[in-house]
Scaffold this active site. Structure first.
Site, PDB file in Angstrom:
ATOM      1  N   LYS A   1       0.859  -1.198   0.000  1.00 29.08           N
ATOM      2  CA  LYS A   1       0.000   0.000   0.000  1.00 29.08           C
ATOM      3  C   LYS A   1       0.890   1.241   0.000  1.00 29.08           C
ATOM      4  O   LYS A   1       1.524   1.567   1.001  1.00 29.08           O
ATOM      5  CB  LYS A   1      -0.902  -0.046   1.237  1.00 29.08           C
TER       6      LYS A   1
ATOM      7  N   GLY B   1       6.346   4.554   8.552  1.00 26.76           N
ATOM      8  CA  GLY B   1       5.500   5.745   8.617  1.00 26.76           C
ATOM      9  C   GLY B   1       5.602   6.379   9.980  1.00 26.76           C
ATOM     10  O   GLY B   1       6.623   6.249  10.665  1.00 26.76           O
TER      11      GLY B   1
ATOM     12  N   GLY C   1       2.016   3.759  13.634  1.00 26.11           N
ATOM     13  CA  GLY C   1       2.742   2.553  14.030  1.00 26.11           C
ATOM     14  C   GLY C   1       2.214   1.975  15.341  1.00 26.11           C
ATOM     15  O   GLY C   1       2.054   0.769  15.488  1.00 26.11           O
TER      16      GLY C   1
ATOM     17  N   GLU D   1       9.088   0.751  11.104  1.00 27.99           N
ATOM     18  CA  GLU D   1      10.124   1.776  10.903  1.00 27.99           C
ATOM     19  C   GLU D   1       9.418   3.107  11.062  1.00 27.99           C
ATOM     20  O   GLU D   1       8.645   3.503  10.190  1.00 27.99           O
ATOM     21  CB  GLU D   1      10.709   1.686   9.485  1.00 27.99           C
TER      22      GLU D   1
ATOM     23  N   CYS E   1      13.190  10.321   7.429  1.00 33.17           N
ATOM     24  CA  CYS E   1      12.901   9.853   8.784  1.00 33.17           C
ATOM     25  C   CYS E   1      14.107  10.037   9.697  1.00 33.17           C
ATOM     26  O   CYS E   1      13.973  10.311  10.880  1.00 33.17           O
ATOM     27  CB  CYS E   1      12.493   8.396   8.748  1.00 33.17           C
TER      28      CYS E   1
ATOM     29  N   GLU F   1       9.020  15.536  16.088  1.00 24.61           N
ATOM     30  CA  GLU F   1       9.440  15.368  14.697  1.00 24.61           C
ATOM     31  C   GLU F   1       8.662  16.354  13.817  1.00 24.61           C
ATOM     32  O   GLU F   1       7.444  16.403  13.870  1.00 24.61           O
ATOM     33  CB  GLU F   1       9.158  13.938  14.226  1.00 24.61           C
TER      34      GLU F   1
HETATM   35  P1  NAP Z   1       1.780   7.951   8.059  1.00 28.82           P
HETATM   36  O1  NAP Z   1       0.675   8.916   8.114  1.00 28.82           O
HETATM   37  O2  NAP Z   1       1.970   7.040   9.197  1.00 28.82           O
HETATM   38  O3  NAP Z   1       1.579   7.137   6.705  1.00 28.82           O
HETATM   39  C1  NAP Z   1       2.396   6.061   6.322  1.00 28.82           C
HETATM   40  C2  NAP Z   1       1.561   5.082   5.521  1.00 28.82           C
HETATM   41  O4  NAP Z   1       0.542   4.532   6.356  1.00 28.82           O
HETATM   42  C3  NAP Z   1       0.829   5.702   4.348  1.00 28.82           C
HETATM   43  O5  NAP Z   1       0.746   4.769   3.294  1.00 28.82           O
HETATM   44  C4  NAP Z   1      -0.525   5.971   4.943  1.00 28.82           C
HETATM   45  O6  NAP Z   1      -1.532   6.106   3.982  1.00 28.82           O
HETATM   46  C5  NAP Z   1      -0.727   4.742   5.785  1.00 28.82           C
HETATM   47  N1  NAP Z   1      -1.693   4.903   6.852  1.00 28.82           N
HETATM   48  C6  NAP Z   1      -2.216   6.039   7.394  1.00 28.82           C
HETATM   49  N2  NAP Z   1      -3.083   5.733   8.391  1.00 28.82           N
HETATM   50  C7  NAP Z   1      -3.106   4.386   8.494  1.00 28.82           C
HETATM   51  C8  NAP Z   1      -3.797   3.467   9.347  1.00 28.82           C
HETATM   52  N3  NAP Z   1      -4.624   3.877  10.305  1.00 28.82           N
HETATM   53  N4  NAP Z   1      -3.575   2.139   9.176  1.00 28.82           N
HETATM   54  C9  NAP Z   1      -2.711   1.700   8.236  1.00 28.82           C
HETATM   55  N5  NAP Z   1      -2.052   2.522   7.387  1.00 28.82           N
HETATM   56  C10 NAP Z   1      -2.235   3.842   7.520  1.00 28.82           C
HETATM   57  O7  NAP Z   1       3.163   8.642   7.865  1.00 28.82           O
HETATM   58  P2  NAP Z   1       3.488   9.820   6.884  1.00 28.82           P
HETATM   59  O8  NAP Z   1       3.153  11.079   7.574  1.00 28.82           O
HETATM   60  O9  NAP Z   1       2.900   9.552   5.544  1.00 28.82           O
HETATM   61  O10 NAP Z   1       5.062   9.629   6.744  1.00 28.82           O
HETATM   62  C11 NAP Z   1       5.952  10.327   7.507  1.00 28.82           C
HETATM   63  C12 NAP Z   1       6.414   9.511   8.702  1.00 28.82           C
HETATM   64  O11 NAP Z   1       7.075   8.340   8.288  1.00 28.82           O
HETATM   65  C13 NAP Z   1       7.392  10.248   9.548  1.00 28.82           C
HETATM   66  O12 NAP Z   1       7.064  10.122  10.898  1.00 28.82           O
HETATM   67  C14 NAP Z   1       8.716   9.558   9.275  1.00 28.82           C
HETATM   68  O13 NAP Z   1       9.659   9.658  10.262  1.00 28.82           O
HETATM   69  C15 NAP Z   1       8.279   8.172   9.001  1.00 28.82           C
HETATM   70  N6  NAP Z   1       9.252   7.464   8.189  1.00 28.82           N
HETATM   71  C16 NAP Z   1      10.058   6.542   8.797  1.00 28.82           C
HETATM   72  C17 NAP Z   1      11.016   5.851   8.074  1.00 28.82           C
HETATM   73  C18 NAP Z   1      11.903   4.846   8.735  1.00 28.82           C
HETATM   74  O14 NAP Z   1      12.521   4.065   8.048  1.00 28.82           O
HETATM   75  N7  NAP Z   1      11.990   4.804  10.036  1.00 28.82           N
HETATM   76  C19 NAP Z   1      11.148   6.096   6.704  1.00 28.82           C
HETATM   77  C20 NAP Z   1      10.326   7.040   6.110  1.00 28.82           C
HETATM   78  C21 NAP Z   1       9.363   7.714   6.876  1.00 28.82           C
HETATM   79  P3  NAP Z   1      -1.899   7.598   3.457  1.00 28.82           P
HETATM   80  O15 NAP Z   1      -0.646   8.170   2.888  1.00 28.82           O
HETATM   81  O16 NAP Z   1      -2.900   7.365   2.445  1.00 28.82           O
HETATM   82  O17 NAP Z   1      -2.384   8.354   4.655  1.00 28.82           O
END
Ligand code: NAP
Ligand code: MG
Length: 482
Positions: free
Chosen positions: A185, A237, A242, A259, A293, A391
Site C-alpha cells: 500500500k 511511517g 505505528g 520503521e 525519517c 518530529e
Molecule cells: P503515516 O501517516 O503514518 O503514513 C504512512 C503510511 O501509512 C501511508 O501509506 C498511509 O496512507 C498509511 N496509513 C495512514 N493511516 C493508516 C492506518 N490507520 N492504518 C494503516 N495505514 C495507515 O506517515 P506519513 O506522515 O505519511 O510519513 C511520515 C512519517 O514516516 C514520519 O514520521 C517519518 O519519520 C516516518 N518514516 C520513517 C522511516 C523509517 O525508516 N523509520 C522512513 C520514512 C518515513 P496515506 O498516505 O494514504 O495516509
C-alpha cells in the site's frame, strides 16, 4: 561573516517527456483493475498544485481480493528454486536501471523532491536493493547457518511518501527473495512510481499475484493491516500510526516490523572539520526538504565553535537553490503536500512563539504556486521547546550548544526516538566512545545519510523495531527451522 554569494546558474530543467496515464487502477493478480466501488482520488504535483492523474481507492473488499491473490501465488513462488526467484529480481533491477530517467522524473513530479535527488539517490538505490536481494535468493540457508530458511507467507507492506519507490524496493525486494508474496500500500500523495513498478513486474514476467498493489488513503492501509489473511505486516511511517498497528497485530500471531519517526541528533565537537560538518548538517536536514525519517533535526554544537558553526550555516543556507524540482540545479524542492506544509508552518510558529530566533534562507523567491518552505534553523533553542522535541519532517533545524561530551550524550539521548545520530570530531577515540553510548539504530561519523543495501537500518524506542537491509533485514521475512 563577510563572504557574499550572489551568483546563480541558468535554469536547467529536465525536459525529457514522460507519459502519465489519466487513471491508474489497482494492481491485483498481475493486472490493473478498477476498485469494486469505482471510487478514486487524485495525485497532485506539489510544485504546481496541478492534478497529475487519478487512481483507484481500494476498499476492504478490494484488499480482500488482493490478499487472496497473494495467497494463491504463494504456493508456487515459495517452491521456486531460489536461483529462479533471484533471476526475476535481477531483471527488475536491470529494468529499473534502464528506465531510471523516466522513474526519476515521475518521482519528482509526484512527490516534489529535486530531480538530482530522485536521479542520484531514490532510483539507483531502489535498483541496488533489488540487485542485492537477488544475490541472497539462492543463499538463504547460508545466511543463517545450521537453520533451514523458509518464507513467512503473505506480507502486507505499508509505505510513506518521502522515498516512494525506494521504500517500495526496501519492502518488496527482501520479501520476494525469501519466497514471500506481497500486498503493498503506497502513500496516497505518491502512488505513481509504485504503480509504474507494477508495469516493470509485468515486463519481466513476474508470476501474477506475487506482488499486488492497493492504492488509497489511510483506510485502505487499515483494512490491509487488519486482514486476517496476512502473515506479516511491515510498516514505515509515523509513530502514531505505528502504535495503532502494533495494537491491531497484538495477539493475532502476525509478524510485525515498524520503521517509524525520529528526532535525530548531530553532535559537533570543537575539534571537528567545521566546513565538512556544516555541509553534512545541511545535507542531513535541508535536502529532500527534511522529509527524511533519519533527518538530523537537532544539532548540538560545542560552545566554543557555536558562533563559527552558526555563521557558516547561515552562509551555506544562502546558496541553496529552492524552486522547480525538475531543474537539475535545484537543491530544495516542494513540500510533499499541503497538509505537511501546514504542519511545518505550525512548527515554525511554535518555535518563534516559544522564544527561539528563526534564521531562514532568502536566496530564491518562492514560486507563486505549490507548497514551499525555506530552509530554516532556530537559534536559542531550549530542550523543552516543541521544535527540539517533536518530529517536524520538514527543513527545520533546532540548534543548541553543549560543553562536555557527557552533556552532549545526555541531551542527544533525551528523546523518545532512537533512529539515527551524527558525530563530528577529528578524534577517533571520542567518536567510538560516543557512538557506543548513543541510543540510535544508525550512528554516522563525520558523514550523514549514507546508505547501503548490505547495511541494516532501523530504530530503537519510538522509532520502531526490526531492521531493513543486510542479513538482519532478511531475517524479518524468513521462518527459520533448525
Ligand atoms: P503515516 O501517516 O503514518 O503514513 C504512512 C503510511 O501509512 C501511508 O501509506 C498511509 O496512507 C498509511 N496509513 C495512514 N493511516 C493508516 C492506518 N490507520 N492504518 C494503516 N495505514 C495507515 O506517515 P506519513 O506522515 O505519511 O510519513 C511520515 C512519517 O514516516 C514520519 O514520521 C517519518 O519519520 C516516518 N518514516 C520513517 C522511516 C523509517 O525508516 N523509520 C522512513 C520514512 C518515513 P496515506 O498516505 O494514504 O495516509
Ligand atoms: Mg502527488
Amino acid at each position: 561573516m563577510k563572504m557574499k554569494n550572489n551568483w546563480d546558474y541558468a535554469p536547467a530543467p529536465e525536459t525529457t517527456p514522460v507519459e502519465i496515464a489519466p487513471h491508474y487502477g489497482l494492481f491485483i493478480q498481475g493486472e490493473f483493475r478498477a476498485s469494486q466501488n469505482g471510487l478514486d482520488m487524485a495525485s497532485v504535483n506539489p510544485a504546481t498544485e496541478e492534478e497529475l492523474f487519478r487512481f483507484s481507492v481500494a476498499s476492504s473488499s478490494d484488499v480482500d481480493v488482493a490478499v487472496s491473490s497473494a495467497r494463491k501465488a504463494l504456493g508456487k513462488w515459495r517452491r521456486l528454486p531460489g536461483k529462479e526467484r533471484g533471476k526475476y529480481l535481477y531483471r527488475i533491477a536491470r529494468r529499473l536501471q534502464e528506465r531510471a530517467r523516466e522513474f526519476s522524473i515521475l518521482e519528482t513530479m509526484d512527490g516534489g523532491k529535486p530531480i538530482k535527488e530522485s536521479r542520484d539517490v531514490d532510483i539507483p538505490e531502489a535498483a541496488k536493493h533489488f540487485f542485492y536481494h537477488a544475490g541472497w535468493a539462492d543463499k538463504l540457508d547460508y545466511a543463517f547457518p545450521g537453520r533451514k530458511a523458509g518464507p513467512v507467507g503473505v506480507c502486507a507492506q505499508i509505505i510513506p511518501w518521502n522515498f516512494p519507490l525506494l521504500m517500495a524496493a526496501w519492502k518488496i525486494a527482501p520479501a520476494l527473495a525469501c519466497g514471500n508474496t506481497v500486498v503493498l500500500k503506497p502513500a496516497e500523495t505518491t502512488p505513481l512510481t509504485a504503480l509504474r513498478l507494477a508495469e516493470v513486474f509485468q515486463e519481466v514476467g513476474l508470476p501474477e499475484g506475487v506482488v499486488n498493489i492497493v492504492t488509497g488513503a489511510g483506510e485502505t492501509g487499515a483494512a490491509l493491516a487488519a486482514h486476517p489473511g496476512i502473515d506479516k505486516l511491515a510498516f514505515t511511517g509515523s509513530t502514531a500510526v505505528g502504535k495503532k498497528l502494533a495494537e491491531v497485530c497484538a495477539g493475532t500471531g502476525k509478524r510485525l516490523t515498524l520503521e517509524l519517526g525520529g528526532k535525530s541528533p548531530h553532535i559537533i565537537f570543537a575539534d571537528a572539520d567545521i566546513d565538512q560538518a556544516v555541509e553534512g548538517i545541511v545535507q542531513g536536514i535541508f535536502f529532500n526538504q527534511g522529509h527524511v525519517c533519519c533527518a538530523g533535526s537537532r544539532l548540538y554544537v560545542q560552545e566554543s565553535v557555536l558562533e563559527e558553526v552558526s555563521a557558516k550555516l547561515d552562509f551555506r543556507m544562502q546558496s541553496l537553490r529552492l524552486g522547480n524540482p525538475l531543474d537539475k540545479n535545484t537543491d530544495i524542492g516542494a513540500i510533499n503536500s499541503k497538509e505537511q506544509w501546514k504542519t511545518i508552518q505550525s512548527y515554525l510558529e511554535a518555535g518563534k512563539k516559544e522564544g527561539a530566533l528563526l534564521h531562514q534562507s532568502n536566496q530564491s523567491a518562492l514560486p507563486k504556486k505549490g507548497y514551499w518552505c525555506r530552509p530554516s534553523w532556530f537559534e536559542g533553542v531550549q530542550a523543552s521547546h516543541t521544535i527540539a522535541r517533536e518530529e517536524i519532517f520538514g527543513p527545520v533545524l533546532a540548534v543548541m550548544s553543549f560543553r562536555t561530551p557527557e552533556e552532549a550524550l545526555t541531551r542527544a539521548n533525551n528523546t523518545p526516538y532512537g533512529l539515527a545520530a551524527g558525530i563530528w570530531s577529528d578524534k577517533g577515540s571520542k567518536i567510538f566512545a560516543m557512538a557506543q553510548k548513543l541510543k540510535a539504530g544508525v550512528v554516522w561519523c563525520n558523514s550523514y545519510n549514507r546508505f547501503d543495501a548490505a547495511s541494516p537500518f532501523g530504530g530503537f524506542k519510538e522509532s520502531g523495531f526490526g531492521r531493513e537491509g543486510g542479513r538482519q533485514g532478511l531475517r524479518a521475512y524468513l521462518e527459520l527451522q533448525s
